[in-house]
Design a protein around this motif. Structure first.
Motif, mmCIF file in Angstrom:
data_model
loop_
_atom_site.group_PDB
_atom_site.id
_atom_site.type_symbol
_atom_site.label_atom_id
_atom_site.label_comp_id
_atom_site.label_asym_id
_atom_site.label_seq_id
_atom_site.Cartn_x
_atom_site.Cartn_y
_atom_site.Cartn_z
ATOM 1 N N ALA A 1 -5.084 -2.190 2.328
ATOM 2 C CA ALA A 1 -5.558 -1.427 0.935
ATOM 3 C C ALA A 1 -7.004 -1.748 0.591
ATOM 4 O O ALA A 1 -7.587 -2.678 0.740
ATOM 5 C CB ALA A 1 -4.711 -2.054 -0.113
ATOM 6 N N SER A 2 -7.546 -0.510 0.517
ATOM 7 C CA SER A 2 -9.107 -0.555 -0.210
ATOM 8 C C SER A 2 -8.884 -0.989 -1.587
ATOM 9 O O SER A 2 -7.947 -1.179 -2.113
ATOM 10 C CB SER A 2 -9.673 0.926 -0.011
ATOM 11 N N VAL A 3 -10.005 -0.995 -2.339
ATOM 12 C CA VAL A 3 -10.053 -1.655 -3.612
ATOM 13 C C VAL A 3 -9.454 -0.521 -4.306
ATOM 14 O O VAL A 3 -8.590 -0.819 -5.320
ATOM 15 C CB VAL A 3 -11.640 -1.796 -4.040
ATOM 16 N N LEU A 4 -9.504 0.560 -4.365
ATOM 17 C CA LEU A 4 -8.755 1.627 -5.089
ATOM 18 C C LEU A 4 -7.390 1.555 -4.923
ATOM 19 O O LEU A 4 -6.892 1.622 -6.044
ATOM 20 C CB LEU A 4 -9.779 3.163 -5.088
ATOM 21 N N SER B 1 1.110 3.198 -3.368
ATOM 22 C CA SER B 1 0.095 4.311 -3.785
ATOM 23 C C SER B 1 -0.076 5.301 -2.449
ATOM 24 O O SER B 1 -0.202 6.367 -2.806
ATOM 25 C CB SER B 1 -1.214 3.461 -3.746
ATOM 26 N N ARG C 1 -5.750 -0.801 -3.935
ATOM 27 C CA ARG C 1 -5.182 -2.305 -4.834
ATOM 28 C C ARG C 1 -5.120 -2.175 -6.197
ATOM 29 O O ARG C 1 -4.235 -2.578 -6.816
ATOM 30 C CB ARG C 1 -6.095 -3.214 -4.492
ATOM 31 N N ARG C 2 -6.225 -1.360 -6.902
ATOM 32 C CA ARG C 2 -5.819 -1.194 -8.285
ATOM 33 C C ARG C 2 -4.696 -0.350 -8.555
ATOM 34 O O ARG C 2 -4.077 -0.397 -9.542
ATOM 35 C CB ARG C 2 -7.313 -0.424 -8.843
ATOM 36 N N ASP C 3 -4.534 0.606 -7.648
ATOM 37 C CA ASP C 3 -3.304 1.666 -8.056
ATOM 38 C C ASP C 3 -2.056 0.916 -7.644
ATOM 39 O O ASP C 3 -0.955 1.140 -8.537
ATOM 40 C CB ASP C 3 -3.429 2.538 -7.016
ATOM 41 N N HIS D 1 0.830 -1.115 -0.083
ATOM 42 C CA HIS D 1 0.109 0.114 0.038
ATOM 43 C C HIS D 1 0.776 1.195 0.039
ATOM 44 O O HIS D 1 0.371 2.220 -0.369
ATOM 45 C CB HIS D 1 -0.933 0.142 1.258
#
Length: 72
Positions: A57-60, A24, A62-64, A21
């Motif tokens: 990590a949130s979903v956003l 990001s 994780r995508r980052d 994380h």
């Protein structure tokens, strides 16, 4: 000799990015080297699998992480 060559010679079977994380959340100043990991992974190609681990990590985020590290 560069880092990529040393990694190839070390015959690693896996690279693990812990606390991913940070790529990001704070990668711009807290862990600036994390921002360069995607370049190293790209130079290695698919010869060494990469795993990114985080428990926070949130979903956003994780995508980052996936995007910034160039993961699939």
């Amino acid at each position: 000799e560069d880092v990529v060559e040393r990694l190839r010679r070390a015959r690693l079977s896996l690279i693990v990015v812990d606390e991913a994380h940070c790529v990001s959340a704070w990668g711009h100043d807290f862990r600036p080297d994390y921002r360069r990991l995607a370049d190293v992974f790209g130079q290695l190609g698919e010869s060494i699998p990469v795993t990114a681990l985080t428990a926070t990590a949130s979903v956003l985020v994780r995508r980052d992480i996936i995007s910034r590290l160039g993961l699939r």
